[in-house]
Design a protein around this motif. Sequence first.
Motif, short mmCIF file in Angstrom:
data_model
loop_
_atom_site.label_atom_id
_atom_site.label_comp_id
_atom_site.label_asym_id
_atom_site.label_seq_id
_atom_site.Cartn_x
_atom_site.Cartn_y
_atom_site.Cartn_z
N LEU A 403 0.76 -1.14 0.07
CA LEU A 403 -0.16 0.17 -0.17
C LEU A 403 0.83 1.31 0.08
O LEU A 403 0.44 2.26 -0.25
N LEU A 404 2.11 1.26 0.37
CA LEU A 404 2.73 2.60 0.44
C LEU A 404 3.39 3.02 -0.83
O LEU A 404 4.34 2.42 -1.24
N TRP A 405 2.54 3.83 -1.45
CA TRP A 405 3.12 4.56 -2.68
C TRP A 405 2.91 6.16 -2.38
O TRP A 405 1.98 6.99 -3.03
N PRO A 406 3.97 6.75 -1.56
CA PRO A 406 3.65 8.32 -1.13
C PRO A 406 4.04 9.21 -2.43
O PRO A 406 3.58 10.10 -2.57
N ASN A 407 4.86 8.66 -3.42
CA ASN A 407 5.27 9.39 -4.64
C ASN A 407 3.94 9.82 -5.33
O ASN A 407 4.24 10.93 -6.32
N THR A 408 3.14 9.07 -5.34
CA THR A 408 2.04 9.32 -6.45
C THR A 408 0.67 9.77 -5.82
O THR A 408 -0.37 9.98 -6.41
N GLU A 409 0.79 9.48 -4.14
CA GLU A 409 -0.44 9.77 -3.44
C GLU A 409 -1.10 11.25 -3.56
O GLU A 409 -2.41 11.31 -3.89
N ARG A 410 -0.18 12.31 -3.66
CA ARG A 410 -0.92 13.59 -3.68
C ARG A 410 -1.48 13.85 -4.94
O ARG A 410 -2.72 14.53 -4.96
N ALA A 411 -0.99 13.18 -6.12
CA ALA A 411 -1.56 13.45 -7.49
C ALA A 411 -3.15 12.73 -7.34
O ALA A 411 -3.90 13.41 -7.91
N ARG A 412 -3.14 11.72 -6.92
CA ARG A 412 -4.42 10.84 -6.80
C ARG A 412 -5.30 11.56 -6.09
O ARG A 412 -6.51 11.66 -6.29
N LEU A 413 -4.93 12.19 -5.00
CA LEU A 413 -5.80 12.76 -4.13
C LEU A 413 -6.15 14.08 -4.69
O LEU A 413 -7.77 14.63 -4.53
N LEU A 414 -5.65 14.90 -5.45
CA LEU A 414 -5.86 16.15 -5.98
C LEU A 414 -6.64 15.91 -7.29
O LEU A 414 -7.16 16.62 -7.65
N SER A 415 -6.61 14.45 -7.62
CA SER A 415 -7.23 14.47 -8.91
C SER A 415 -8.87 14.43 -8.74
O SER A 415 -9.82 14.43 -9.61
N SER A 416 -9.54 14.27 -7.36
CA SER A 416 -10.72 14.14 -7.14
C SER A 416 -11.38 15.49 -7.10
O SER A 416 -10.80 16.60 -7.16
N SER A 417 -12.89 15.51 -7.64
CA SER A 417 -13.49 16.73 -7.99
C SER A 417 -13.77 17.51 -6.81
O SER A 417 -14.46 18.56 -6.68
N ASP A 418 -13.64 16.82 -5.32
CA ASP A 418 -14.16 17.17 -4.32
C ASP A 418 -13.27 18.10 -3.61
O ASP A 418 -13.16 18.33 -2.45
N VAL A 419 -12.06 18.47 -4.05
CA VAL A 419 -10.97 19.18 -3.66
C VAL A 419 -10.91 20.59 -4.22
O VAL A 419 -11.10 20.78 -5.32
N ALA A 420 -10.50 21.66 -3.39
CA ALA A 420 -10.46 22.97 -4.22
C ALA A 420 -9.59 23.71 -3.15
O ALA A 420 -9.51 23.67 -1.89
N PRO A 421 -8.83 24.90 -3.77
CA PRO A 421 -8.13 25.60 -2.89
C PRO A 421 -8.90 26.14 -1.53
O PRO A 421 -10.09 26.48 -1.76
N VAL A 422 -8.15 26.46 -0.81
CA VAL A 422 -8.75 26.64 0.73
C VAL A 422 -9.72 28.23 0.57
O VAL A 422 -10.69 28.27 1.00
N GLY A 423 -9.06 29.02 -0.06
CA GLY A 423 -9.50 30.26 -0.20
C GLY A 423 -10.77 30.14 -1.35
O GLY A 423 -11.71 31.36 -0.97
N LEU A 424 -10.81 29.34 -1.82
CA LEU A 424 -12.35 29.19 -2.72
C LEU A 424 -13.40 28.41 -2.12
O LEU A 424 -14.50 28.11 -2.63
N ARG A 425 -13.11 27.77 -0.89
CA ARG A 425 -14.03 26.82 -0.10
C ARG A 425 -14.92 27.82 0.65
O ARG A 425 -14.44 28.89 1.26
N LYS A 426 -16.24 27.29 0.91
CA LYS A 426 -16.98 27.96 1.84
C LYS A 426 -16.49 27.80 3.33
O LYS A 426 -16.03 26.73 3.67
N PRO A 427 -16.69 28.93 4.12
CA PRO A 427 -16.25 28.73 5.49
C PRO A 427 -17.03 27.56 6.17
O PRO A 427 -18.30 27.33 5.80
N ALA A 428 -16.30 26.91 7.15
CA ALA A 428 -17.05 25.83 7.97
C ALA A 428 -18.18 26.38 8.69
O ALA A 428 -17.75 27.38 9.33
#
Length: 428
Positions: A403-428
């Motif tokens: 399971l340990l594949w850190p070198n490609t993990e960030r790219a996989r996580l950022l490819s999701s449509s439910d992530v966005a820059p903090v400044g563009l997200r609605k306040p919690a």
Amino acid sequence: MDGHSTPKGAWRITFLLFLFMVVNFADKIVVGLAGVPITQELGLTPEQFGLLGSSFFFLFSITAVVVGFVVNRVDTRWVLLVLALIWAVAQFPMVGTVSFTTLLICRIILGAGEGPAFAVAAHAIYKWFPDHKRTLPTAILSQGSAFGVILAVPALNWIIVNHSWHYAFGALGIVGLMWAAAWLALGKEGPLVPTAAMAAAETRIPYARLLTSRTFIGCVAATFGAYWALSLGLTWFTTYIISGLGFSQHQAGLISITPWVFGAAVVMLTGWLSQLLMGRGASSRLARGVLGAAPLVLGGLILLTMPLIDNPTGRIAALVIGSGLCGSIYVVCPPMIAEFAPVSQRGAAIAIYGALYTLAGIVAPLVMGSVVQHAASLNEGYLTGYVINGAVMIVSGLLGLLLLWPNTERARLLSSSDVAPVGLRKPA
């Protein structure tokens, strides 16, 4: 600061946090070191002693998670100071006559204070070192565990043998207060933190996605097996040396240092080799993932040979080497998580990782206590418990390799449509 160089004062902070972990593990080891006199004075069964070992971890994971989120907003300098004061205060009730219940409660409180320790310290160090220079400081921080035992065991065992196990706890309380005073005078917050503009532009990943990522799960699984071995070392190793193999308390105190000396060598070698490989362009999959997980499998296989060895020295050697190889995974997992966790979420992510793998600390001492109590003989019970340990390590190591594949993990996580820059997200 350009984010690629190491700020002035970084190694002083690293040394102070190394001492922080020295105190942390000295606090952990004292019950295991004094296991036989505590058991005799309080009339404990193996299952009760196993419960005492596990009690340290009852609130360990909960406070690790809570404080992990706190350090996303509060300076680590003050959090570390509060944790150290809790450790010190929790030791002093044991100086006088104490019941099993009081000892149990104090260990639970101590565990609550120590639960967040490594994650907060790692988060603090990462404010002083850029990513490509973090493995060696992490290794030094991890070394605090080994040196905490190496330095504390002779001193604490001398107090136990020549005075009383009660005074060993008091000595640790005084040392904890001394570290808190030094940190208050010298501790500072690291400068490598995002500016307001950087934070606004930083992409935030939903925790549900972050914590179910392949590498995060791999880190938890692999370190769970390592911590199973570590918690048995903290609670049962010295008792096994005395009750299972027939050594005296004085002899056992000297022998109890050996796993930590070997483990220290493994940790430092892993940190040096990982950083060398990263510097030469190796992927973090190899330089961190494989390098951390493979020794778990080898160590587990070595523990499985213990019943086949018919002399005390050979069994101690197998236990020392098999358990000591686990140290590699502690060095590489926090930097791997830091590779893909956004800075604003890093403290919580590392803390949750710690909260999950340290659940092994609740289970392992209880399992060993139950197995020993119900076995035909003490020695047979201990050997069965260590074979179980070996099997857990092998499974954990294999999961890490898978399971340990850190070198490609960030790219996989950022490819999701439910992530966005903090400044563009609605306040919690």
